[in-house]
Design a protein around this motif. Structure first.
Motif, PDB file in Angstrom:
ATOM      1  N   GLY A  57       0.816  -1.209   0.000  1.00 29.92           N
ATOM      2  CA  GLY A  57       0.000   0.000   0.000  1.00 29.92           C
ATOM      3  C   GLY A  57       0.846   1.253   0.000  1.00 29.92           C
ATOM      4  N   LEU A  58       0.195   2.342   0.342  1.00 29.84           N
ATOM      5  CA  LEU A  58       0.838   3.649   0.395  1.00 29.84           C
ATOM      6  C   LEU A  58       1.294   3.907   1.823  1.00 29.84           C
ATOM      7  N   PHE A  59       2.491   4.443   1.980  1.00 29.40           N
ATOM      8  CA  PHE A  59       3.068   4.687   3.295  1.00 29.40           C
ATOM      9  C   PHE A  59       3.392   6.166   3.465  1.00 29.40           C
ATOM     10  N   THR A  60       3.598   6.568   4.714  1.00 31.37           N
ATOM     11  CA  THR A  60       3.960   7.954   5.005  1.00 31.37           C
ATOM     12  C   THR A  60       5.325   8.303   4.431  1.00 31.37           C
ATOM     13  N   SER A  61       6.173   7.294   4.251  1.00 28.87           N
ATOM     14  CA  SER A  61       7.460   7.450   3.572  1.00 28.87           C
ATOM     15  C   SER A  61       7.859   6.072   3.053  1.00 28.87           C
ATOM     16  N   ASP A  62       8.947   5.986   2.327  1.00 27.40           N
ATOM     17  CA  ASP A  62       9.360   4.721   1.728  1.00 27.40           C
ATOM     18  C   ASP A  62       9.700   3.717   2.837  1.00 27.40           C
ATOM     19  N   ASN A  66      12.776   3.747   5.521  1.00 26.28           N
ATOM     20  CA  ASN A  66      12.399   4.295   6.821  1.00 26.28           C
ATOM     21  C   ASN A  66      11.576   3.276   7.600  1.00 26.28           C
ATOM     22  N   ARG A  67      12.154   2.709   8.637  1.00 23.62           N
ATOM     23  CA  ARG A  67      11.451   1.704   9.444  1.00 23.62           C
ATOM     24  C   ARG A  67      10.239   2.278  10.168  1.00 23.62           C
ATOM     25  N   ASP A  68      10.204   3.594  10.341  1.00 24.35           N
ATOM     26  CA  ASP A  68       9.086   4.235  11.027  1.00 24.35           C
ATOM     27  C   ASP A  68       7.931   4.584  10.086  1.00 24.35           C
ATOM     28  N   ALA A  69       8.066   4.249   8.825  1.00 17.61           N
ATOM     29  CA  ALA A  69       7.005   4.536   7.852  1.00 17.61           C
ATOM     30  C   ALA A  69       5.727   3.811   8.272  1.00 17.61           C
ATOM     31  N   LYS A  70       4.619   4.496   8.194  1.00 15.17           N
ATOM     32  CA  LYS A  70       3.322   3.924   8.570  1.00 15.17           C
ATOM     33  C   LYS A  70       2.473   3.749   7.322  1.00 15.17           C
ATOM     34  N   ASP A  80      -5.217  15.326  -0.859  1.00 11.06           N
ATOM     35  CA  ASP A  80      -4.476  15.438   0.394  1.00 11.06           C
ATOM     36  C   ASP A  80      -3.216  14.583   0.427  1.00 11.06           C
ATOM     37  N   LEU A  81      -3.007  13.744  -0.573  1.00 13.95           N
ATOM     38  CA  LEU A  81      -1.878  12.816  -0.550  1.00 13.95           C
ATOM     39  C   LEU A  81      -0.523  13.484  -0.336  1.00 13.95           C
ATOM     40  N   PRO A  82      -0.223  14.599  -0.973  1.00 14.11           N
ATOM     41  CA  PRO A  82       1.091  15.201  -0.724  1.00 14.11           C
ATOM     42  C   PRO A  82       1.294  15.604   0.746  1.00 14.11           C
ATOM     43  N   LYS A  83       0.209  15.852   1.474  1.00 19.01           N
ATOM     44  CA  LYS A  83       0.308  16.243   2.880  1.00 19.01           C
ATOM     45  C   LYS A  83       0.524  15.036   3.797  1.00 19.01           C
ATOM     46  N   ILE A  84       0.023  13.859   3.401  1.00 19.70           N
ATOM     47  CA  ILE A  84       0.064  12.714   4.311  1.00 19.70           C
ATOM     48  C   ILE A  84       1.043  11.625   3.901  1.00 19.70           C
ATOM     49  N   ALA A  85       1.553  11.684   2.675  1.00 24.76           N
ATOM     50  CA  ALA A  85       2.465  10.632   2.216  1.00 24.76           C
ATOM     51  C   ALA A  85       3.586  11.218   1.383  1.00 24.76           C
ATOM     52  N   ASP A  86       4.759  10.655   1.548  1.00 28.27           N
ATOM     53  CA  ASP A  86       5.892  11.010   0.711  1.00 28.27           C
ATOM     54  C   ASP A  86       5.881  10.066  -0.471  1.00 28.27           C
ATOM     55  N   THR A  87       5.365  10.531  -1.594  1.00 25.44           N
ATOM     56  CA  THR A  87       5.273   9.668  -2.772  1.00 25.44           C
ATOM     57  C   THR A  87       6.528   9.740  -3.624  1.00 25.44           C
ATOM     58  N   GLY A  88       7.451  10.562  -3.240  1.00 26.01           N
ATOM     59  CA  GLY A  88       8.709  10.637  -3.974  1.00 26.01           C
ATOM     60  C   GLY A  88       8.519  11.276  -5.332  1.00 26.01           C
ATOM     61  N   THR A  89       9.388  10.881  -6.230  1.00 23.49           N
ATOM     62  CA  THR A  89       9.339  11.400  -7.590  1.00 23.49           C
ATOM     63  C   THR A  89       8.825  10.306  -8.500  1.00 23.49           C
ATOM     64  N   GLU A  90       8.775  10.591  -9.767  1.00 19.65           N
ATOM     65  CA  GLU A  90       8.334   9.580 -10.713  1.00 19.65           C
ATOM     66  C   GLU A  90       9.477   8.654 -11.114  1.00 19.65           C
ATOM     67  N   GLU A  91      10.603   8.759 -10.442  1.00 17.40           N
ATOM     68  CA  GLU A  91      11.710   7.842 -10.710  1.00 17.40           C
ATOM     69  C   GLU A  91      11.383   6.480 -10.121  1.00 17.40           C
ATOM     70  N   PRO A  92      11.780   5.404 -10.755  1.00 15.95           N
ATOM     71  CA  PRO A  92      11.503   4.072 -10.221  1.00 15.95           C
ATOM     72  C   PRO A  92      12.092   3.892  -8.827  1.00 15.95           C
ATOM     73  N   THR A  93      11.243   3.466  -7.890  1.00 17.30           N
ATOM     74  CA  THR A  93      11.711   3.194  -6.540  1.00 17.30           C
ATOM     75  C   THR A  93      11.302   1.809  -6.093  1.00 17.30           C
ATOM     76  N   TYR A  94      10.338   1.195  -6.751  1.00 12.26           N
ATOM     77  CA  TYR A  94       9.870  -0.123  -6.378  1.00 12.26           C
ATOM     78  C   TYR A  94      10.162  -1.071  -7.535  1.00 12.26           C
ATOM     79  N   SER A  95      10.576  -2.285  -7.227  1.00 13.63           N
ATOM     80  CA  SER A  95      11.071  -3.187  -8.263  1.00 13.63           C
ATOM     81  C   SER A  95      10.022  -3.612  -9.285  1.00 13.63           C
ATOM     82  N   PHE A  96       8.724  -3.635  -8.937  1.00  9.55           N
ATOM     83  CA  PHE A  96       7.710  -4.081  -9.885  1.00  9.55           C
ATOM     84  C   PHE A  96       7.141  -2.963 -10.738  1.00  9.55           C
ATOM     85  N   SER A  97       7.589  -1.746 -10.547  1.00 14.34           N
ATOM     86  CA  SER A  97       7.009  -0.666 -11.335  1.00 14.34           C
ATOM     87  C   SER A  97       8.108   0.155 -11.973  1.00 14.34           C
TER      88      SER A  97
END
Length: 170
Positions: A57-62, A66-70, A80-97
Motif C-alpha cells: 500500500g501507500l506509506f507515510t514514507s518509503d 524508513n522503518r518508522d514509515a506507517k 491530500d496525498l502530498p500532505k500525508i504521504a511522501d510519494t517521492g518522484t516519478e523515478e523508479p523506486t519499487y522493483s515491480f514498477s
C-alpha cells in the motif's frame, strides 16, 4: 468499443504499455502501466482500479528506507496525498514498477476524477483484490481491519455524493 465487446463475451482484457497490438496506447505513450490502467478504467467506466506493487500500500514514507514509515489504510481525498504521504518522484523506486509510487498516486487521481475507487496493494498478495470486491459496501473496513493495501476514495461526480458505505446519493 473493443473493451465492452470483450466484457460481453465474458473476457477480461489485459492491457500492457508494452503490448505491440495496443491501438489506443500506441497513439499516446503513457510511460508506464499505472497511468495506462487509469485511462482504461476511465474509458470503461470502472468502479475499481487495483494497482499492484511490491509494498503493501501507500506509506507515510518509503518503508524500505524508513522503518518508522506507517501504512495509510484509507485516503478520503486524493488531493491530500502530498500532505500525508511522501510519494517521492516519478523515478523508479519499487522493483515491480517503472514509475514509482508517484505514478500510482497520479493514476489514482485520474481514476478518482472519474468516480473509480483505487486500491494500491502488494502483488505478492493479489487475493486482497477479492476482499475488496466481495465486501464493496464495506471497502473502508476491509482496508482498515484487514490491513489490505491502501484504499483511495474517488471524488463525487457533479451533484452526487459518496456515502460512507461507498454508494452514491444524488
Amino acid at each position: 468499443d473493443t473493451f465492452h465487446e470483450l466484457f460481453a463475451l465474458g473476457a477480461v482484457p489485459v492491457v500492457n504499455e508494452n503490448d505491440t497490438v495496443a491501438t489506443y496506447a500506441s497513439r499516446q505513450r503513457f510511460g508506464e502501466n499505472d497511468r495506462l490502467s487509469a485511462a482504461v478504467a476511465v474509458l470503461v467506466d470502472a468502479d475499481w482500479l487495483f494497482l499492484l506493487t511490491d509494498v503493501d500500500g501507500l506509506f507515510t514514507s518509503d518503508p524500505k528506507k524508513n522503518r518508522d514509515a506507517k501504512k495509510i489504510d484509507v485516503v478520503t481525498d486524493v488531493d491530500d496525498l502530498p500532505k500525508i504521504a511522501d510519494t517521492g518522484t516519478e523515478e523508479p523506486t519499487y522493483s515491480f514498477s517503472s514509475g514509482g509510487m508517484a505514478t500510482q498516486v497520479a493514476a489514482a487521481k485520474v481514476a478518482g476524477s472519474a468516480f473509480c475507487h483505487t486500491v494500491i496493494l502488494s502483488a505478492a498478495k493479489p487475493e486482497g483484490i477479492l476482499q475488496f470486491c466481495t465486501n464493496t459496501p464495506d471497502a473502508e473496513s476491509v482496508a482498515m481491519k484487514c490491513g489490505v493495501g491502501t484504499l483511495i476514495l474517488p471524488k463525487a461526480r457533479n451533484n452526487e455524493e459518496l456515502c460512507d458505505d461507498g454508494t452514491v446519493s444524488t
